[in-house]
Design a protein around this motif. Structure first.
Motif, PDB file in Angstrom:
ATOM      1  N   HIS A 238       0.961  -1.097  -0.165  1.00 32.01           N
ATOM      2  CA  HIS A 238      -0.091  -0.117   0.119  1.00 32.01           C
ATOM      3  C   HIS A 238       1.083   1.217   0.085  1.00 32.01           C
ATOM      4  O   HIS A 238       0.768   2.107  -0.585  1.00 32.01           O
ATOM      5  CB  HIS A 238      -1.005  -0.107   1.143  1.00 32.01           C
ATOM      6  CG  HIS A 238      -1.866   1.172   1.136  1.00 32.01           C
ATOM      7  ND1 HIS A 238      -2.778   1.306   0.302  1.00 32.01           N
ATOM      8  CD2 HIS A 238      -1.824   2.304   1.976  1.00 32.01           C
ATOM      9  CE1 HIS A 238      -3.541   2.465   0.599  1.00 32.01           C
ATOM     10  NE2 HIS A 238      -2.814   2.932   1.464  1.00 32.01           N
ATOM     11  N   SER A 239       1.831   1.241   0.735  1.00 28.95           N
ATOM     12  CA  SER A 239       2.687   2.356   1.040  1.00 28.95           C
ATOM     13  C   SER A 239       3.650   2.446  -0.582  1.00 28.95           C
ATOM     14  O   SER A 239       3.825   3.621  -0.963  1.00 28.95           O
ATOM     15  CB  SER A 239       3.765   2.593   2.152  1.00 28.95           C
ATOM     16  OG  SER A 239       4.516   1.311   1.938  1.00 28.95           O
TER      17      SER A 239
ATOM     18  N   GLN B   1       2.340   1.649  -3.513  1.00 29.92           N
ATOM     19  CA  GLN B   1       1.585   2.176  -4.422  1.00 29.92           C
ATOM     20  C   GLN B   1       1.409   3.666  -4.103  1.00 29.92           C
ATOM     21  O   GLN B   1       1.163   4.406  -5.249  1.00 29.92           O
ATOM     22  CB  GLN B   1       0.141   1.253  -4.204  1.00 29.92           C
ATOM     23  CG  GLN B   1       0.254   0.184  -4.630  1.00 29.92           C
ATOM     24  CD  GLN B   1      -0.992  -0.751  -4.537  1.00 29.92           C
ATOM     25  OE1 GLN B   1      -1.874  -0.258  -3.702  1.00 29.92           O
ATOM     26  NE2 GLN B   1      -1.382  -1.729  -5.262  1.00 29.92           N
ATOM     27  N   SER B   2       1.463   3.900  -2.889  1.00 24.18           N
ATOM     28  CA  SER B   2       1.047   5.679  -2.613  1.00 24.18           C
ATOM     29  C   SER B   2       2.266   6.403  -3.177  1.00 24.18           C
ATOM     30  O   SER B   2       2.276   7.634  -3.777  1.00 24.18           O
ATOM     31  CB  SER B   2       0.934   5.832  -1.173  1.00 24.18           C
ATOM     32  OG  SER B   2      -0.388   5.349  -0.550  1.00 24.18           O
TER      33      SER B   2
ATOM     34  N   ARG C 295       1.997   6.547  -7.013  1.00 25.27           N
ATOM     35  CA  ARG C 295       1.438   7.714  -7.268  1.00 25.27           C
ATOM     36  C   ARG C 295       1.620   8.996  -7.224  1.00 25.27           C
ATOM     37  O   ARG C 295       1.520   9.896  -8.036  1.00 25.27           O
ATOM     38  CB  ARG C 295      -0.338   7.791  -6.202  1.00 25.27           C
ATOM     39  CG  ARG C 295      -0.920   6.663  -7.106  1.00 25.27           C
ATOM     40  CD  ARG C 295      -2.445   6.868  -6.186  1.00 25.27           C
ATOM     41  NE  ARG C 295      -2.188   6.651  -4.730  1.00 25.27           N
ATOM     42  CZ  ARG C 295      -2.670   5.740  -4.124  1.00 25.27           C
ATOM     43  NH1 ARG C 295      -3.224   4.794  -4.570  1.00 25.27           N
ATOM     44  NH2 ARG C 295      -2.427   5.770  -2.778  1.00 25.27           N
TER      45      ARG C 295
END
Length: 101
Positions: A38-39, A41-42, A45
């Motif tokens: 998740h981190s 992917q952040s 982005r």
């Protein structure tokens, strides 16, 4: 002929069971990686957003060149105080707003 078909059907059931077990093991192992992914992917982005707007880097560099470290420290202090205040008041504000709805 029937014994071959029975053997093939048995082997197929074994392979399906083995596949199901492997999927469950993989899901369990990926569960521990989920926060890291998740981190990541952040981060991607943010990188893609900056890549689409390269002027942001120029503005940030110019801002850092123009602003003195003392001024940055005071802005950070004001910002952290404001954030702390917001975090303490936000639940109360939400309670008030939900009471009037």
């Amino acid at each position: 002929m029937n014994s071959r078909l029975e053997q093939a059907a048995r082997r197929r059931r074994q392979l399906i069971t083995q596949c199901h077990l492997q999927r469950m093991q993989l899901a369990a192992e990926l569960g521990s990686l989920r926060p890291t992914l998740h981190s990541l992917q952040s981060g991607w982005r943010i990188v893609n957003r900056v890549r689409r707007h390269p002027g942001w880097i120029a503005v940030a560099g110019l801002g850092l060149a123009l602003v003195t470290p003392r001024r940055i420290a005071s802005w950070m202090r004001i910002g952290s105080t404001g954030l702390r205040t917001w975090r303490s008041l936000a639940p109360r504000i939400q309670q008030l707003l939900s009471a009037y709805r």
